[in-house]
Design a protein around this motif. Structure first.
Motif, PDB file in Angstrom:
ATOM      1  N   THR A 186      23.742 -14.140  41.610  1.00 21.61           N
ATOM      2  CA  THR A 186      25.161 -13.208  42.263  1.00 21.61           C
ATOM      3  C   THR A 186      25.809 -14.131  42.322  1.00 21.61           C
ATOM      4  OG1 THR A 186      24.247 -11.171  41.841  1.00 21.61           O
ATOM      5  CG2 THR A 186      25.993 -11.388  43.463  1.00 21.61           C
ATOM      6  N   GLU A 187      25.003 -15.188  43.516  1.00 21.48           N
ATOM      7  CA  GLU A 187      25.530 -15.954  44.246  1.00 21.48           C
ATOM      8  C   GLU A 187      26.388 -17.343  43.735  1.00 21.48           C
ATOM      9  OE1 GLU A 187      23.181 -17.017  47.567  1.00 21.48           O
ATOM     10  OE2 GLU A 187      22.818 -15.957  48.160  1.00 21.48           O
ATOM     11  N   ALA A 188      25.980 -17.812  42.378  1.00 21.73           N
ATOM     12  CA  ALA A 188      26.291 -18.395  41.590  1.00 21.73           C
ATOM     13  C   ALA A 188      27.117 -18.305  40.747  1.00 21.73           C
ATOM     14  CB  ALA A 188      25.244 -19.000  40.701  1.00 21.73           C
ATOM     15  N   ARG A 189      27.588 -16.512  40.370  1.00 21.81           N
ATOM     16  CA  ARG A 189      28.846 -16.520  40.164  1.00 21.81           C
ATOM     17  C   ARG A 189      30.007 -16.171  40.500  1.00 21.81           C
ATOM     18  NH1 ARG A 189      29.509 -10.152  36.495  1.00 21.81           N
ATOM     19  NH2 ARG A 189      31.425 -10.708  35.847  1.00 21.81           N
ATOM     20  N   LYS A 190      29.538 -15.941  42.098  1.00 19.91           N
ATOM     21  CA  LYS A 190      30.412 -16.180  42.569  1.00 19.91           C
ATOM     22  C   LYS A 190      31.011 -16.819  42.956  1.00 19.91           C
ATOM     23  CE  LYS A 190      29.042 -11.472  45.364  1.00 19.91           C
ATOM     24  NZ  LYS A 190      28.462 -11.841  46.875  1.00 19.91           N
ATOM     25  N   ALA A 242      35.407 -21.458  41.527  1.00 16.04           N
ATOM     26  CA  ALA A 242      36.200 -22.538  41.177  1.00 16.04           C
ATOM     27  C   ALA A 242      36.901 -22.698  40.256  1.00 16.04           C
ATOM     28  CB  ALA A 242      34.613 -23.155  40.973  1.00 16.04           C
ATOM     29  N   ALA A 243      36.614 -21.948  39.372  1.00 14.10           N
ATOM     30  CA  ALA A 243      37.664 -21.119  38.225  1.00 14.10           C
ATOM     31  C   ALA A 243      39.084 -21.103  38.278  1.00 14.10           C
ATOM     32  CB  ALA A 243      37.152 -20.115  37.965  1.00 14.10           C
ATOM     33  N   LEU A 244      38.577 -20.459  39.608  1.00 14.56           N
ATOM     34  CA  LEU A 244      40.249 -19.755  39.990  1.00 14.56           C
ATOM     35  C   LEU A 244      41.149 -21.341  41.325  1.00 14.56           C
ATOM     36  CD1 LEU A 244      39.699 -16.550  42.238  1.00 14.56           C
ATOM     37  CD2 LEU A 244      41.016 -16.876  40.395  1.00 14.56           C
TER      38      LEU A 244
END
Length: 85
Positions: A47-51, A56-58
């Motif tokens: 979950t932390e990696a996805r956030k 980073a994508a934003l």
């Protein structure tokens, strides 16, 4: 038809069997707890990696070509309403 002769266990053998059964049960419960803890830890880490990946994508989109439309931030999760009786 004759009934088979069953082995009679002594009190000492019965106590030893109970101790073995208890040790097996405790080992099984310990294994289940270990698997649960590892699963929860992995879910939290993912979950932390996805956030972090979304952030980073934003950030990458914000630095992109200014002619592109503005990035849309993910909407915050809405609270779940409890059904009324």
């Amino acid at each position: 038809m004759t009934r088979p002769d069953f082995i009679k266990l002594t009190d000492e053998q019965v106590k030893a069997r109970k101790r073995r059964n208890l040790a097996i049960a405790l080992g099984l419960v310990g294994f289940i707890v270990l698997v649960f803890i590892v699963t929860v830890t992995n879910l939290q880490r993912n979950t932390e990696a996805r956030k972090a990946a979304e952030a980073a994508a934003l950030a990458t989109l914000e630095r992109a070509d200014p002619a592109l439309p503005a990035p849309v931030a993910p909407a915050p999760e809405a609270p779940v309403a409890e059904p009324t009786p």
